[in-house]
Write a protein that holds these residues in place. Structure first.
Motif, PDB file in Angstrom:
ATOM      1  N   MET A   1       0.840  -1.166   0.000  1.00 14.72           N
ATOM      2  CA  MET A   1       0.000   0.000   0.000  1.00 14.72           C
ATOM      3  C   MET A   1       0.892   1.238   0.000  1.00 14.72           C
ATOM      4  O   MET A   1       1.823   1.342   0.779  1.00 14.72           O
ATOM      5  CB  MET A   1      -0.878  -0.018   1.260  1.00 14.72           C
ATOM      6  CG  MET A   1      -2.144   0.773   1.110  1.00 14.72           C
ATOM      7  SD  MET A   1      -3.078   1.001   2.628  1.00 14.72           S
ATOM      8  CE  MET A   1      -3.985  -0.504   2.784  1.00 14.72           C
ATOM      9  N   THR A   2       0.604   2.179  -0.887  1.00 17.47           N
ATOM     10  CA  THR A   2       1.422   3.382  -0.954  1.00 17.47           C
ATOM     11  C   THR A   2       1.036   4.350   0.161  1.00 17.47           C
ATOM     12  O   THR A   2       0.004   4.200   0.812  1.00 17.47           O
ATOM     13  CB  THR A   2       1.239   4.080  -2.315  1.00 17.47           C
ATOM     14  OG1 THR A   2      -0.109   4.530  -2.417  1.00 17.47           O
ATOM     15  CG2 THR A   2       1.581   3.157  -3.463  1.00 17.47           C
ATOM     16  N   ARG A   3       1.874   5.336   0.343  1.00 14.79           N
ATOM     17  CA  ARG A   3       1.635   6.339   1.387  1.00 14.79           C
ATOM     18  C   ARG A   3       0.333   7.108   1.108  1.00 14.79           C
ATOM     19  O   ARG A   3      -0.423   7.412   2.027  1.00 14.79           O
ATOM     20  CB  ARG A   3       2.837   7.279   1.435  1.00 14.79           C
ATOM     21  CG  ARG A   3       2.769   8.321   2.479  1.00 14.79           C
ATOM     22  CD  ARG A   3       3.172   7.769   3.785  1.00 14.79           C
ATOM     23  NE  ARG A   3       3.386   8.860   4.713  1.00 14.79           N
ATOM     24  CZ  ARG A   3       3.574   8.681   5.977  1.00 14.79           C
ATOM     25  NH1 ARG A   3       3.634   7.476   6.457  1.00 14.79           N
ATOM     26  NH2 ARG A   3       3.738   9.685   6.769  1.00 14.79           N
ATOM     27  N   ALA A   4       0.094   7.428  -0.163  1.00 14.47           N
ATOM     28  CA  ALA A   4      -1.126   8.151  -0.518  1.00 14.47           C
ATOM     29  C   ALA A   4      -2.366   7.307  -0.218  1.00 14.47           C
ATOM     30  O   ALA A   4      -3.372   7.817   0.295  1.00 14.47           O
ATOM     31  CB  ALA A   4      -1.090   8.541  -1.990  1.00 14.47           C
ATOM     32  N   GLN A   6      -2.643   4.965   2.025  1.00 14.89           N
ATOM     33  CA  GLN A   6      -2.802   4.910   3.478  1.00 14.89           C
ATOM     34  C   GLN A   6      -3.431   6.195   4.007  1.00 14.89           C
ATOM     35  O   GLN A   6      -4.313   6.158   4.870  1.00 14.89           O
ATOM     36  CB  GLN A   6      -1.449   4.691   4.150  1.00 14.89           C
ATOM     37  CG  GLN A   6      -0.894   3.307   3.980  1.00 14.89           C
ATOM     38  CD  GLN A   6       0.486   3.168   4.598  1.00 14.89           C
ATOM     39  OE1 GLN A   6       1.149   4.148   4.922  1.00 14.89           O
ATOM     40  NE2 GLN A   6       0.924   1.923   4.756  1.00 14.89           N
ATOM     41  N   THR A   7      -2.976   7.331   3.492  1.00 15.57           N
ATOM     42  CA  THR A   7      -3.506   8.616   3.936  1.00 15.57           C
ATOM     43  C   THR A   7      -4.974   8.761   3.571  1.00 15.57           C
ATOM     44  O   THR A   7      -5.793   9.196   4.388  1.00 15.57           O
ATOM     45  CB  THR A   7      -2.688   9.766   3.329  1.00 15.57           C
ATOM     46  OG1 THR A   7      -1.316   9.591   3.683  1.00 15.57           O
ATOM     47  CG2 THR A   7      -3.164  11.109   3.829  1.00 15.57           C
ATOM     48  N   ILE A   8      -5.322   8.379   2.339  1.00 19.56           N
ATOM     49  CA  ILE A   8      -6.713   8.457   1.912  1.00 19.56           C
ATOM     50  C   ILE A   8      -7.587   7.514   2.736  1.00 19.56           C
ATOM     51  O   ILE A   8      -8.691   7.873   3.157  1.00 19.56           O
ATOM     52  CB  ILE A   8      -6.833   8.165   0.408  1.00 19.56           C
ATOM     53  CG1 ILE A   8      -6.210   9.311  -0.387  1.00 19.56           C
ATOM     54  CG2 ILE A   8      -8.277   7.950  -0.014  1.00 19.56           C
ATOM     55  CD1 ILE A   8      -6.047   9.032  -1.858  1.00 19.56           C
ATOM     56  N   SER A   9      -7.089   6.319   3.001  1.00 19.87           N
ATOM     57  CA  SER A   9      -7.847   5.360   3.805  1.00 19.87           C
ATOM     58  C   SER A   9      -8.087   5.886   5.217  1.00 19.87           C
ATOM     59  O   SER A   9      -9.197   5.779   5.752  1.00 19.87           O
ATOM     60  CB  SER A   9      -7.111   4.029   3.878  1.00 19.87           C
ATOM     61  OG  SER A   9      -6.988   3.459   2.611  1.00 19.87           O
ATOM     62  N   ALA A  10      -7.060   6.449   5.829  1.00 14.08           N
ATOM     63  CA  ALA A  10      -7.203   6.999   7.180  1.00 14.08           C
ATOM     64  C   ALA A  10      -8.177   8.175   7.171  1.00 14.08           C
ATOM     65  O   ALA A  10      -9.012   8.310   8.078  1.00 14.08           O
ATOM     66  CB  ALA A  10      -5.857   7.429   7.724  1.00 14.08           C
ATOM     67  N   GLY A  11      -8.095   9.023   6.160  1.00 15.47           N
ATOM     68  CA  GLY A  11      -9.002  10.161   6.061  1.00 15.47           C
ATOM     69  C   GLY A  11     -10.449   9.728   5.901  1.00 15.47           C
ATOM     70  O   GLY A  11     -11.349  10.293   6.533  1.00 15.47           O
ATOM     71  N   SER A  16     -15.743   9.160   8.074  1.00 11.49           N
ATOM     72  CA  SER A  16     -16.957   8.360   8.257  1.00 11.49           C
ATOM     73  C   SER A  16     -17.290   8.196   9.737  1.00 11.49           C
ATOM     74  O   SER A  16     -18.462   8.219  10.116  1.00 11.49           O
ATOM     75  CB  SER A  16     -16.821   7.001   7.577  1.00 11.49           C
ATOM     76  OG  SER A  16     -15.776   6.264   8.156  1.00 11.49           O
ATOM     77  N   LEU A  17     -16.276   8.062  10.581  1.00 12.69           N
ATOM     78  CA  LEU A  17     -16.522   7.987  12.020  1.00 12.69           C
ATOM     79  C   LEU A  17     -17.126   9.294  12.532  1.00 12.69           C
ATOM     80  O   LEU A  17     -18.101   9.288  13.286  1.00 12.69           O
ATOM     81  CB  LEU A  17     -15.220   7.674  12.766  1.00 12.69           C
ATOM     82  CG  LEU A  17     -15.316   7.618  14.278  1.00 12.69           C
ATOM     83  CD1 LEU A  17     -16.225   6.478  14.712  1.00 12.69           C
ATOM     84  CD2 LEU A  17     -13.945   7.481  14.893  1.00 12.69           C
ATOM     85  N   TYR A  18     -16.560  10.433  12.083  1.00 10.22           N
ATOM     86  CA  TYR A  18     -17.096  11.726  12.509  1.00 10.22           C
ATOM     87  C   TYR A  18     -18.525  11.906  12.010  1.00 10.22           C
ATOM     88  O   TYR A  18     -19.394  12.374  12.749  1.00 10.22           O
ATOM     89  CB  TYR A  18     -16.221  12.876  12.013  1.00 10.22           C
ATOM     90  CG  TYR A  18     -16.855  14.210  12.304  1.00 10.22           C
ATOM     91  CD1 TYR A  18     -16.865  14.711  13.595  1.00 10.22           C
ATOM     92  CD2 TYR A  18     -17.479  14.951  11.308  1.00 10.22           C
ATOM     93  CE1 TYR A  18     -17.481  15.915  13.885  1.00 10.22           C
ATOM     94  CE2 TYR A  18     -18.092  16.151  11.591  1.00 10.22           C
ATOM     95  CZ  TYR A  18     -18.081  16.632  12.880  1.00 10.22           C
ATOM     96  OH  TYR A  18     -18.695  17.814  13.168  1.00 10.22           O
ATOM     97  N   LEU A  19     -18.776  11.548  10.764  1.00  9.60           N
ATOM     98  CA  LEU A  19     -20.122  11.710  10.213  1.00  9.60           C
ATOM     99  C   LEU A  19     -21.140  10.852  10.967  1.00  9.60           C
ATOM    100  O   LEU A  19     -22.255  11.301  11.242  1.00  9.60           O
ATOM    101  CB  LEU A  19     -20.125  11.351   8.729  1.00  9.60           C
ATOM    102  CG  LEU A  19     -21.389  11.679   7.956  1.00  9.60           C
ATOM    103  CD1 LEU A  19     -21.657  13.175   8.003  1.00  9.60           C
ATOM    104  CD2 LEU A  19     -21.263  11.206   6.535  1.00  9.60           C
TER     105      LEU A  19
END
Length: 92
Positions: A1-4, A6-11, A16-19
């Protein structure tokens, strides 16, 4: 998995948790729902900004200046001045 990726997945996970919290899909107390959850994005933005400022300040504070880099930079400046003089530009 690339860094991008991983970042998109975390975001996406965090958003979704906040929503789900904001839309009251996850039940919380009334105080949490009305007073704390709405300001979480602002708190996260301010915290991220503070972290970036600290990072920048720490980088400036611990910047290592070396004599070799200074000598190389001065040599490049002298070389640039010589090239400009050959082209008829006054640099002094």
């Amino acid at each position: 998995m690339t860094r991008a990726t991983q970042t998109i997945s975390a975001g996406l996970l965090l958003s979704s948790l906040y929503l789900s919290l904001y839309l009251n899909l996850i039940p919380l107390s009334e105080t949490m729902q009305m007073e704390i959850i709405p300001i979480l994005p602002l708190w996260a933005l301010v915290s991220f900004g503070a972290y970036l400022l600290f990072s920048l300040g720490w980088g400036i504070l611990t910047f290592k200046d070396t004599q070799e880099a200074y000598a190389e930079l001065m040599q490049e400046i002298d070389q640039a001045k010589a090239e400009l003089r050959v082209k008829g530009v006054s640099v002094d």
